[in-house]
Motif scaffolding. Structure first.
Motif, mmCIF file in Angstrom:
data_model
loop_
_atom_site.group_PDB
_atom_site.id
_atom_site.type_symbol
_atom_site.label_atom_id
_atom_site.label_comp_id
_atom_site.label_asym_id
_atom_site.label_seq_id
_atom_site.Cartn_x
_atom_site.Cartn_y
_atom_site.Cartn_z
ATOM 1 N N ASP A 50 22.850 75.742 101.236
ATOM 2 C CA ASP A 50 22.308 76.474 102.381
ATOM 3 C C ASP A 50 23.152 76.323 103.650
ATOM 4 O OD1 ASP A 50 21.733 73.798 102.779
ATOM 5 O OD2 ASP A 50 19.744 74.170 103.614
ATOM 6 N N GLN A 51 24.355 75.777 103.527
ATOM 7 C CA GLN A 51 25.223 75.569 104.683
ATOM 8 C C GLN A 51 26.615 76.133 104.397
ATOM 9 O OE1 GLN A 51 25.237 71.398 105.693
ATOM 10 N NE2 GLN A 51 23.016 71.254 105.551
ATOM 11 N N PRO A 52 27.265 76.721 105.408
ATOM 12 C CA PRO A 52 28.605 77.285 105.182
ATOM 13 C C PRO A 52 29.704 76.234 105.086
ATOM 14 C CG PRO A 52 27.947 77.608 107.469
ATOM 15 C CD PRO A 52 26.747 77.020 106.740
ATOM 16 N N PHE A 53 29.453 75.013 105.532
ATOM 17 C CA PHE A 53 30.447 73.946 105.536
ATOM 18 C C PHE A 53 30.744 73.457 104.115
ATOM 19 C CE2 PHE A 53 31.302 69.398 105.378
ATOM 20 C CZ PHE A 53 32.436 69.315 106.169
ATOM 21 N N ALA A 54 31.987 72.998 103.898
ATOM 22 C CA ALA A 54 32.363 72.441 102.592
ATOM 23 C C ALA A 54 33.412 71.354 102.762
ATOM 24 C CB ALA A 54 32.915 73.534 101.681
ATOM 25 N N PHE A 55 33.497 70.488 101.755
ATOM 26 C CA PHE A 55 34.624 69.581 101.597
ATOM 27 C C PHE A 55 35.551 70.242 100.590
ATOM 28 C CE2 PHE A 55 31.509 66.019 102.516
ATOM 29 C CZ PHE A 55 32.026 65.729 103.763
ATOM 30 N N GLU A 56 36.831 70.289 100.888
ATOM 31 C CA GLU A 56 37.809 70.799 99.930
ATOM 32 C C GLU A 56 38.521 69.595 99.341
ATOM 33 O OE1 GLU A 56 40.123 74.635 100.037
ATOM 34 O OE2 GLU A 56 41.591 73.223 100.833
ATOM 35 N N LEU A 57 38.395 69.409 98.047
ATOM 36 C CA LEU A 57 38.942 68.250 97.350
ATOM 37 C C LEU A 57 40.321 68.606 96.798
ATOM 38 C CD1 LEU A 57 35.651 67.383 95.434
ATOM 39 C CD2 LEU A 57 36.408 66.538 97.689
ATOM 40 N N VAL A 58 41.352 68.051 97.416
ATOM 41 C CA VAL A 58 42.735 68.357 97.049
ATOM 42 C C VAL A 58 43.356 67.129 96.383
ATOM 43 C CG1 VAL A 58 45.020 68.971 97.929
ATOM 44 C CG2 VAL A 58 42.975 69.996 98.948
ATOM 45 N N PRO A 59 43.835 67.275 95.142
ATOM 46 C CA PRO A 59 44.458 66.145 94.460
ATOM 47 C C PRO A 59 45.707 65.661 95.206
ATOM 48 C CG PRO A 59 43.993 67.934 92.919
ATOM 49 C CD PRO A 59 43.777 68.472 94.296
ATOM 50 N N MET A 60 45.809 64.348 95.384
ATOM 51 C CA MET A 60 46.985 63.765 96.042
ATOM 52 C C MET A 60 48.274 64.168 95.307
ATOM 53 S SD MET A 60 46.150 61.697 98.652
ATOM 54 C CE MET A 60 47.070 60.202 98.774
ATOM 55 N N ALA A 61 48.205 64.257 93.989
ATOM 56 C CA ALA A 61 49.397 64.597 93.205
ATOM 57 C C ALA A 61 49.922 65.985 93.570
ATOM 58 C CB ALA A 61 49.081 64.520 91.714
ATOM 59 N N LEU A 62 49.041 66.881 93.964
ATOM 60 C CA LEU A 62 49.454 68.222 94.384
ATOM 61 C C LEU A 62 50.280 68.148 95.664
ATOM 62 C CD1 LEU A 62 49.247 71.303 93.942
ATOM 63 C CD2 LEU A 62 47.146 71.242 95.285
ATOM 64 N N MET A 63 50.049 67.125 96.454
ATOM 65 C CA MET A 63 50.729 66.960 97.737
ATOM 66 C C MET A 63 51.939 66.039 97.636
ATOM 67 S SD MET A 63 48.934 68.905 99.611
ATOM 68 C CE MET A 63 49.570 68.482 101.221
ATOM 69 N N ALA A 64 52.413 65.782 96.439
ATOM 70 C CA ALA A 64 53.502 64.812 96.236
ATOM 71 C C ALA A 64 54.726 65.120 97.097
ATOM 72 C CB ALA A 64 53.877 64.760 94.759
ATOM 73 N N ASP A 65 55.093 66.384 97.229
ATOM 74 C CA ASP A 65 56.268 66.752 98.037
ATOM 75 C C ASP A 65 55.963 66.671 99.528
ATOM 76 O OD1 ASP A 65 57.800 67.174 95.773
ATOM 77 O OD2 ASP A 65 57.290 69.292 95.680
ATOM 78 N N ASN A 66 54.748 67.048 99.928
ATOM 79 C CA ASN A 66 54.279 66.958 101.317
ATOM 80 C C ASN A 66 55.343 67.406 102.325
ATOM 81 O OD1 ASN A 66 52.699 66.414 103.541
ATOM 82 N ND2 ASN A 66 52.598 64.227 103.213
ATOM 83 N N PRO A 67 55.771 68.669 102.249
ATOM 84 C CA PRO A 67 56.872 69.132 103.106
ATOM 85 C C PRO A 67 56.567 69.069 104.608
ATOM 86 C CG PRO A 67 55.763 70.982 102.085
ATOM 87 C CD PRO A 67 55.205 69.726 101.452
ATOM 88 N N ASP A 68 55.297 69.090 104.986
ATOM 89 C CA ASP A 68 54.942 69.050 106.406
ATOM 90 C C ASP A 68 54.713 67.629 106.915
ATOM 91 O OD1 ASP A 68 55.024 71.874 106.694
ATOM 92 O OD2 ASP A 68 53.067 72.003 105.733
ATOM 93 N N GLY A 69 54.871 66.646 106.037
ATOM 94 C CA GLY A 69 54.705 65.261 106.440
ATOM 95 C C GLY A 69 53.288 64.925 106.878
ATOM 96 N N LEU A 70 52.293 65.521 106.231
ATOM 97 C CA LEU A 70 50.902 65.253 106.577
ATOM 98 C C LEU A 70 50.529 63.804 106.290
ATOM 99 C CD1 LEU A 70 49.195 68.413 105.029
ATOM 100 C CD2 LEU A 70 49.701 68.010 107.441
ATOM 101 N N ASP A 71 49.696 63.230 107.130
ATOM 102 C CA ASP A 71 49.133 61.910 106.878
ATOM 103 C C ASP A 71 47.958 62.130 105.931
ATOM 104 O OD1 ASP A 71 47.878 59.476 106.806
ATOM 105 O OD2 ASP A 71 47.526 59.357 108.962
ATOM 106 N N LEU A 72 48.160 61.873 104.661
ATOM 107 C CA LEU A 72 47.147 62.190 103.653
ATOM 108 C C LEU A 72 45.942 61.269 103.700
ATOM 109 C CD1 LEU A 72 49.461 63.175 100.684
ATOM 110 C CD2 LEU A 72 48.471 64.631 102.463
#
Length: 92
Positions: A50-72
């Motif tokens: 009943d709420q529009p908010f969500a958590f998006e669950l992103v696998p760390m392995a998908l971010m292995a290259d992390n080209p933007d240097g995000l603090d995961l």
């Protein structure tokens, strides 16, 4: 005219996206709202029905290259606004 913004979803970088999905759905009572397959990975959004908010669950392995240097260790927040250009001007 005031521009109303809402948090649409918060990205959580996780080691086991399926285990996290099961936790939020089976233990907390959320529902799966969206699923996107990216190669061998699934990116899943979960939230209360009943709420529009969500958590998006992103696998760390998908971010292995992390080209933007995000603090995961820090969640990313996605905002939603009806008037995108006006909303962007507020932050620039």
């Amino acid at each position: 005219m005031e521009i109303q913004m809402r948090v649409r979803y918060v990205v959580l970088y996780v080691t086991d996206a399926e285990a996290c999905r099961r936790f939020w759905v089976e233990r907390v009572g959320m529902v799966e709202k969206h699923r996107q397959e990216i190669g061998d990975f699934s990116v899943v959004q979960v939230g209360f029905a009943d709420q529009p908010f969500a958590f998006e669950l992103v696998p760390m392995a998908l971010m292995a290259d992390n080209p933007d240097g995000l603090d995961l260790a820090t969640p990313s927040i996605a905002l939603h606004a009806e008037r995108t250009v006006g909303s962007m001007k507020r932050f620039i």
